[in-house]
Design a protein around this motif. Sequence first.
Motif, short mmCIF file in Angstrom:
data_model
loop_
_atom_site.label_atom_id
_atom_site.label_comp_id
_atom_site.label_asym_id
_atom_site.label_seq_id
_atom_site.Cartn_x
_atom_site.Cartn_y
_atom_site.Cartn_z
N TYR A 14 -23.33 -2.40 47.83
CA TYR A 14 -22.66 -2.35 45.95
C TYR A 14 -23.78 -2.63 45.65
CZ TYR A 14 -17.80 -2.76 46.11
OH TYR A 14 -16.08 -2.33 46.76
N ILE B 136 -15.37 -4.94 41.83
CA ILE B 136 -15.01 -5.38 43.73
C ILE B 136 -13.49 -5.34 44.15
CG2 ILE B 136 -16.08 -6.45 45.77
CD1 ILE B 136 -18.46 -7.01 44.36
N ASP C 17 -19.13 -9.96 50.29
CA ASP C 17 -19.47 -8.63 49.86
C ASP C 17 -21.14 -8.78 49.33
OD1 ASP C 17 -17.18 -6.37 49.70
OD2 ASP C 17 -16.58 -7.60 49.26
N SER C 18 -22.17 -7.81 49.70
CA SER C 18 -23.69 -8.46 48.98
C SER C 18 -23.35 -7.92 47.69
CB SER C 18 -23.89 -7.65 50.42
OG SER C 18 -23.94 -8.56 51.40
N LEU C 19 -24.64 -7.94 46.56
CA LEU C 19 -24.54 -7.00 45.63
C LEU C 19 -26.26 -7.02 45.38
CD1 LEU C 19 -23.22 -6.26 42.74
CD2 LEU C 19 -23.64 -8.45 42.29
N PHE D 159 -19.22 -12.31 45.69
CA PHE D 159 -19.88 -11.64 46.52
C PHE D 159 -21.20 -12.43 46.48
CE2 PHE D 159 -20.11 -11.29 41.90
CZ PHE D 159 -21.74 -11.16 41.66
N ASN E 132 -15.92 -9.69 40.02
CA ASN E 132 -15.22 -9.88 41.18
C ASN E 132 -14.09 -8.72 40.65
OD1 ASN E 132 -16.55 -11.98 41.59
ND2 ASN E 132 -15.68 -13.68 40.18
N PRO F 221 -18.16 -15.73 49.99
CA PRO F 221 -18.39 -13.85 49.41
C PRO F 221 -18.54 -13.34 50.66
CG PRO F 221 -20.90 -15.62 49.74
CD PRO F 221 -19.08 -16.20 50.14
#
Length: 259
Positions: free
Chosen positions: A128, A239, A48-50, A116, A236, A46
């Motif tokens: 996000y 992003i 990115d952070s969601l 993510f 996915n 991962p």
Amino acid sequence: MRFVYILMIALLALSCSESKMLQKSLNNFNSPIGYLHDSQITDVPPTDSLIIRLNNYSLDSLTRVTHLKGLVLPFIIFNYIEVNMGVKLGQMSIQEPYNDFFAGSLAEESQRTGCFGISDRESSDSLYTFEINIDTCTTKSQYRRTTMFMYLFFAYSMSYSELGFPAETNLQVSTKLWKGNALITEKRYSIKRKQPFIQTGQVNGDKLRSNFTANMVESLSLSTKECIEEMVRDINSSIKLDKNSRVASVKSNEGEQNK
């Protein structure tokens, strides 16, 4: 013969209360709602952070039963009464709150196939945010109770039977994916699933109704799984497209500055 007509009237009166009796019985049973982990785990770490924001959806507390159109066949020596009932799944029949199940399953699926990670931080321009609103979530089925009465001179016999039908789930969910205050994408998911109900062998009424409840819960579980898997795939893709777009924008600006 008079006895037969009296008995028929009594049976018809009894059929009117069948829905109340079935509802009371079904609400004595509940079933675990599990998430089937069969998706192929991706090896992509991962990046990115969601943040997930799920607007709570309230299922009916009780599993509800309504009376549907039946059938009565009155003959001289044979009588048949068929009572059909509609059943709508309620939270009491599910061992885990549905909202908790939905959020937990989304987090688990993201760990298996998402690019993510789920964050519990406050939203910011660098994170996000995925907003989820469950618009519709219903699981329905039908249940049938039949009574057969045979009269011959001074003797008579009576028999009962019960039958459960497949469960049907209708799940509609609206989502929005944000990057800070910028809306990246929005989509509405519509899942409709019919889960067969297979009655194997001779079982008593309690066992049949327990299996019937479990089948309705399974229908809801598998519908939720289908929706969540589609969500993760879309997140996915969204992003990835957003990051590519931002990279392209940065390169374009650098190119303009170097001229």
